[in-house]
Scaffold this motif. Structure first.
Motif, short mmCIF file in Angstrom:
data_model
loop_
_atom_site.label_atom_id
_atom_site.label_comp_id
_atom_site.label_asym_id
_atom_site.label_seq_id
_atom_site.Cartn_x
_atom_site.Cartn_y
_atom_site.Cartn_z
N ASP A 30 1.05 -1.14 -0.31
CA ASP A 30 -0.06 -0.11 0.07
C ASP A 30 0.85 1.27 0.05
N ARG A 31 2.07 1.28 0.08
CA ARG A 31 2.90 2.28 0.09
C ARG A 31 3.27 2.81 -1.46
N LEU A 32 2.87 1.98 -2.45
CA LEU A 32 3.02 2.13 -3.80
C LEU A 32 2.49 3.46 -4.25
N VAL A 33 2.85 4.43 -4.81
CA VAL A 33 2.25 5.64 -5.60
C VAL A 33 2.18 5.31 -6.91
N ALA A 34 3.21 5.00 -7.75
CA ALA A 34 3.56 4.75 -9.09
C ALA A 34 4.68 4.13 -9.51
N ILE A 35 4.79 3.74 -10.71
CA ILE A 35 6.09 3.03 -11.06
C ILE A 35 5.90 3.59 -12.57
N LEU A 61 9.53 4.65 2.85
CA LEU A 61 10.60 3.69 2.52
C LEU A 61 10.55 2.55 3.76
N HIS A 62 9.57 2.59 4.65
CA HIS A 62 9.52 1.57 5.64
C HIS A 62 9.06 0.32 5.08
N ARG A 63 9.50 -0.78 5.90
CA ARG A 63 9.31 -2.13 5.47
C ARG A 63 10.19 -2.58 4.42
N THR A 64 11.32 -1.95 4.28
CA THR A 64 12.32 -2.22 3.33
C THR A 64 12.63 -3.84 3.27
N PRO A 65 12.96 -4.65 4.39
CA PRO A 65 13.29 -5.85 4.28
C PRO A 65 12.19 -6.74 3.61
N SER A 83 21.72 7.52 -2.95
CA SER A 83 21.56 8.84 -2.11
C SER A 83 20.77 8.39 -0.86
N PRO A 84 20.69 9.28 -0.21
CA PRO A 84 19.75 9.02 1.10
C PRO A 84 18.25 8.82 0.46
N GLU A 85 17.58 7.80 0.99
CA GLU A 85 16.29 7.53 0.70
C GLU A 85 16.10 7.20 -1.03
N HIS A 86 17.18 6.84 -1.45
CA HIS A 86 17.28 6.37 -3.09
C HIS A 86 17.41 5.04 -3.11
N HIS A 87 16.90 4.13 -2.87
CA HIS A 87 17.16 2.71 -3.17
C HIS A 87 17.24 2.22 -4.43
N TYR A 88 18.12 1.24 -4.76
CA TYR A 88 18.57 0.72 -6.00
C TYR A 88 18.55 -0.85 -6.16
N TYR A 89 17.86 -1.35 -7.18
CA TYR A 89 17.92 -2.74 -7.42
C TYR A 89 18.28 -3.09 -9.00
N VAL A 103 14.15 3.33 -6.31
CA VAL A 103 12.83 3.47 -5.44
C VAL A 103 13.12 4.74 -4.35
N CYS A 104 12.06 5.77 -4.45
CA CYS A 104 12.15 7.01 -3.85
C CYS A 104 10.93 7.17 -3.28
N PRO A 105 10.88 7.79 -2.02
CA PRO A 105 9.78 8.50 -1.49
C PRO A 105 9.17 9.78 -2.20
N ILE A 106 7.58 9.88 -2.08
CA ILE A 106 7.29 11.03 -2.54
C ILE A 106 8.05 12.22 -2.47
N GLY A 107 8.30 13.08 -3.28
CA GLY A 107 9.07 14.49 -3.06
C GLY A 107 10.60 14.30 -3.22
N HIS A 108 11.15 13.17 -3.33
CA HIS A 108 12.51 13.23 -3.41
C HIS A 108 13.22 13.73 -4.75
N LEU A 109 14.03 14.36 -4.65
CA LEU A 109 14.63 15.22 -5.82
C LEU A 109 14.94 14.36 -7.05
N GLU A 110 15.00 12.96 -6.86
CA GLU A 110 15.56 12.09 -8.21
C GLU A 110 14.04 11.90 -8.90
N LEU A 111 12.91 11.84 -8.21
CA LEU A 111 11.77 11.65 -9.08
C LEU A 111 11.61 12.83 -9.98
#
Length: 169
Positions: A30-35, A61-65, A83-89, A103-111
């Motif tokens: 339920d954390r997904l906003v968009a891909i 970015l909670h529940r990352t595990p 970068s901080p709060e910028h996960h990568y797979y 993977v970035c949260p709402i409002g992250h610069l990379e978005l």
């Protein structure tokens, strides 16, 4: 890991994005906003390495595990945070990179950076051609691998993004 060679644009890249989006979307619950489909494979007419870049926007970015486990089950390996709060797979098949997931949260610069750059390349033929020439030149001259290639693209991308008009957002 082998890196792919730059190839002519392939309309099948959008189908590969859709297929992978459907595969991984449950990882974020339920954390997904968009891909979003980002990077060069998301720009019609632009030659690219056939590696599908995906940008996942989440509310947090909670529940990352749990997400890491789900992504692993889909063949994606968690890389270092970019970068901080910028996960990568990344996903490799037979030793060749096929997908990259940011993977970035709402409002992250990379978005905004990734989406803005993608949209500019889609709209501006001259910019797209300049970027394509640069990528092909960097690939032809590359002696040190992916890091050299990425470092060579960065000044161009940064210059384009620094010219972004201020919209008050």
């Amino acid at each position: 890991m082998l890196t792919s060679k730059i190839t002519a644009f392939d309309p099948a890249w959008s189908k590969k994005f859709e297929k992978e989006r459907n595969l991984i979307s449950d990882a974020f619950g339920d954390r997904l906003v968009a891909i979003y489909h980002v990077g060069s494979t998301a720009v019609p007419g632009l030659a690219a390495k056939p590696e599908i870049d995906m940008l996942v926007e989440v509310s947090n970015l909670h529940r990352t595990p749990e997400a890491d486990r789900f992504m692993r089950s889909c063949g994606h390996i968690r890389g270092n945070d970019l970068s901080p709060e910028h996960h990568y797979y990344r996903k490799d098949v037979a030793g060749v990179r096929t997908h990259k997931v940011h993977v970035c949260p709402i409002g992250h610069l990379e978005l905004s950076r990734m989406l803005y750059f993608r949209d500019l390349l889609r709209q501006d033929v001259d910019l797209r051609e300049q970027y394509q020439r640069l990528k092909l030149k960097l690939e032809a001259e590359n002696t040190a691998g992916m890091s050299e290639y990425l470092a060579g693209k960065s000044p161009f991308i940064d210059a384009v993004l620094s010219a972004k008009p201020d919209t008050g957002e």
